[in-house]
Motif scaffolding. Structure first.
Motif, PDB file in Angstrom:
ATOM      1  N   GLU A  65      -5.871 -14.265  -4.825  1.00 56.61           N
ATOM      2  CA  GLU A  65      -6.317 -14.066  -6.197  1.00 56.61           C
ATOM      3  C   GLU A  65      -7.183 -12.825  -6.388  1.00 56.61           C
ATOM      4  N   VAL A  66      -7.935 -12.449  -5.365  1.00 58.02           N
ATOM      5  CA  VAL A  66      -8.956 -11.409  -5.509  1.00 58.02           C
ATOM      6  C   VAL A  66      -8.809 -10.363  -4.397  1.00 58.02           C
ATOM      7  N   ASP A  67      -8.806  -9.090  -4.789  1.00 53.26           N
ATOM      8  CA  ASP A  67      -8.754  -8.003  -3.815  1.00 53.26           C
ATOM      9  C   ASP A  67     -10.144  -7.572  -3.359  1.00 53.26           C
ATOM     10  N   ALA A  68     -11.147  -7.685  -4.240  1.00 52.51           N
ATOM     11  CA  ALA A  68     -12.481  -7.182  -3.905  1.00 52.51           C
ATOM     12  C   ALA A  68     -13.523  -7.829  -4.799  1.00 52.51           C
ATOM     13  N   SER A  69     -14.763  -7.823  -4.331  1.00 49.18           N
ATOM     14  CA  SER A  69     -15.908  -8.183  -5.173  1.00 49.18           C
ATOM     15  C   SER A  69     -16.931  -7.070  -5.043  1.00 49.18           C
ATOM     16  N   PHE A  70     -17.704  -6.860  -6.098  1.00 47.72           N
ATOM     17  CA  PHE A  70     -18.688  -5.788  -6.094  1.00 47.72           C
ATOM     18  C   PHE A  70     -19.757  -6.090  -7.133  1.00 47.72           C
ATOM     19  N   GLU A  71     -20.887  -5.388  -7.027  1.00 48.55           N
ATOM     20  CA  GLU A  71     -21.990  -5.585  -7.963  1.00 48.55           C
ATOM     21  C   GLU A  71     -22.260  -4.297  -8.727  1.00 48.55           C
ATOM     22  N   VAL A  72     -22.590  -4.453 -10.009  1.00 52.00           N
ATOM     23  CA  VAL A  72     -22.917  -3.322 -10.879  1.00 52.00           C
ATOM     24  C   VAL A  72     -24.299  -3.579 -11.472  1.00 52.00           C
ATOM     25  N   PRO A  73     -25.172  -2.593 -11.502  1.00 51.13           N
ATOM     26  CA  PRO A  73     -26.499  -2.820 -12.088  1.00 51.13           C
ATOM     27  C   PRO A  73     -26.406  -3.350 -13.516  1.00 51.13           C
ATOM     28  N   LEU A  74     -27.148  -4.417 -13.789  1.00 54.98           N
ATOM     29  CA  LEU A  74     -27.163  -5.005 -15.127  1.00 54.98           C
ATOM     30  C   LEU A  74     -27.585  -3.965 -16.163  1.00 54.98           C
ATOM     31  N   ALA A  75     -28.572  -3.137 -15.829  1.00 56.77           N
ATOM     32  CA  ALA A  75     -29.069  -2.147 -16.783  1.00 56.77           C
ATOM     33  C   ALA A  75     -27.968  -1.173 -17.198  1.00 56.77           C
ATOM     34  N   PHE A  76     -27.094  -0.821 -16.256  1.00 56.62           N
ATOM     35  CA  PHE A  76     -25.988   0.089 -16.581  1.00 56.62           C
ATOM     36  C   PHE A  76     -25.017  -0.575 -17.550  1.00 56.62           C
ATOM     37  N   LEU A  77     -24.686  -1.836 -17.293  1.00 53.91           N
ATOM     38  CA  LEU A  77     -23.731  -2.546 -18.143  1.00 53.91           C
ATOM     39  C   LEU A  77     -24.295  -2.843 -19.527  1.00 53.91           C
TER      40      LEU A  77
END
Length: 219
Positions: free
Chosen positions: A160-172
Motif C-alpha cells: 500500500e505504501v512506498d514511503a513515509s516522511f515528515e514535513v514541518p507543520l509550520a511549512f504546511l
C-alpha cells in the motif's frame, strides 16, 4: 494563487492545547447523509466537483492526521504505492474506508495507520475530528487530528505504501506555500490545492485537509 499569508508562530504546546480546546470526537453530521453536503472538499477549489460527487455512492472513510510532538512539530505523511489502481504514488494521510466492524471513524483511522505504516496506537493521542471532507468520487472523509509521541518505529506495508516522511507543520500551515493548480481529468480541467515540499508534491485531498487544519486551529 497564494493564500492569506504566513501562519502565526505557535509552539508545539500551544498547537496541541488549541486543538484540544477546539476539536471534539463527536462524529460530524453528514458522514452518511446524502441530504448534507460537507462544507469542505474538492469542490472548494473546484465548484463543479460538487455536482459530480452528488451522483456518486456515499463512501465513508477516515484518515489520521498525525502531528509528531517534536520541539518543531512535523506532520507524518505517506506516499502511496505506485502499483495501486487508485491515486498511485500520491502523498496521503494513513487511512481508508470505514469498515462495518470499526466502532468509530477514530477506530478506523487508528486501524488503517497500524495496517499501512505500523504506527503503534500507544504513541497516538487523538485530539479530535476536523471537518468532514467530500471528494469527487463520493468519499466522505473524517480526518482525525492526533498528537504522536516521538520514539515510534514504522513498518511499511509495501503493498500500500512506498514511503513515509515528515514535513514541518509550520511549512504546511504557511498559506504562502499553498497554491491552486489545475490539470486535465476525464476530459475536463480540474482545479485543486497543492503544496510543494522539496521533491514531494502534496495535492488534492491531502492539501485540502491541511487547509482545513489551518482554518480550525490557526484562525
Amino acid at each position: 494563487m497564494h493564500g492569506a499569508g504566513t501562519a502565526q508562530a505557535m509552539t508545539a504546546n500551544e498547537f496541541f492545547a488549541r486543538a484540544r480546546a477546539r476539536l471534539t470526537l463527536d462524529v460530524p453530521p453528514g458522514i452518511g447523509d446524502p441530504n448534507i453536503t460537507p462544507a469542505h472538499g474538492d469542490h472548494v477549489a473546484d465548484p463543479v466537483m460538487e455536482k459530480i460527487a452528488a451522483v456518486r455512492p456515499i463512501r465513508p472513510a477516515a484518515v489520521l492526521v498525525p502531528v509528531v510532538d517534536h520541539p518543531e512539530p512535523t506532520v507524518l505523511l505517506t506516499q502511496r504505492a505506485q502499483h495501486l489502481p487508485d491515486h498511485a504514488g500520491q502523498v496521503s494521510f494513513p487511512g481508508g474506508k470505514i469498515d462495518q466492524s470499526d466502532a468509530s471513524p477514530l477506530a478506523s483511522a487508528l486501524r488503517e495507520a497500524d495496517e499501512e505504516i505500523g504506527l503503534d496506537r500507544q504513541f497516538v493521542e487523538p485530539l479530535g475530528y476536523l471537518d468532514l471532507y467530500l471528494t469527487t468520487l463520493g468519499y466522505r472523509i473524517v480526518p482525525v487530528l492526533a498528537r504522536v509521541r516521538p520514539g515510534f518505529t514504522l513498518t511499511l506495508n509495501t503493498s500500500e505504501v512506498d514511503a513515509s516522511f515528515e514535513v514541518p507543520l509550520a511549512f504546511l500551515m504557511d498559506q504562502d506555500n499553498v497554491q491552486r493548480h489545475s490539470r486535465d481529468w476525464q476530459g475536463m480541467t480540474r482545479h485543486y490545492y497543492a503544496i510543494t515540499f522539496g521533491e514531494r508534491y502534496i495535492w488534492g485531498v491531502t492539501a485540502g485537509i491541511l487547509r482545513n487544519l489551518h482554518e480550525r486551529i490557526y484562525r
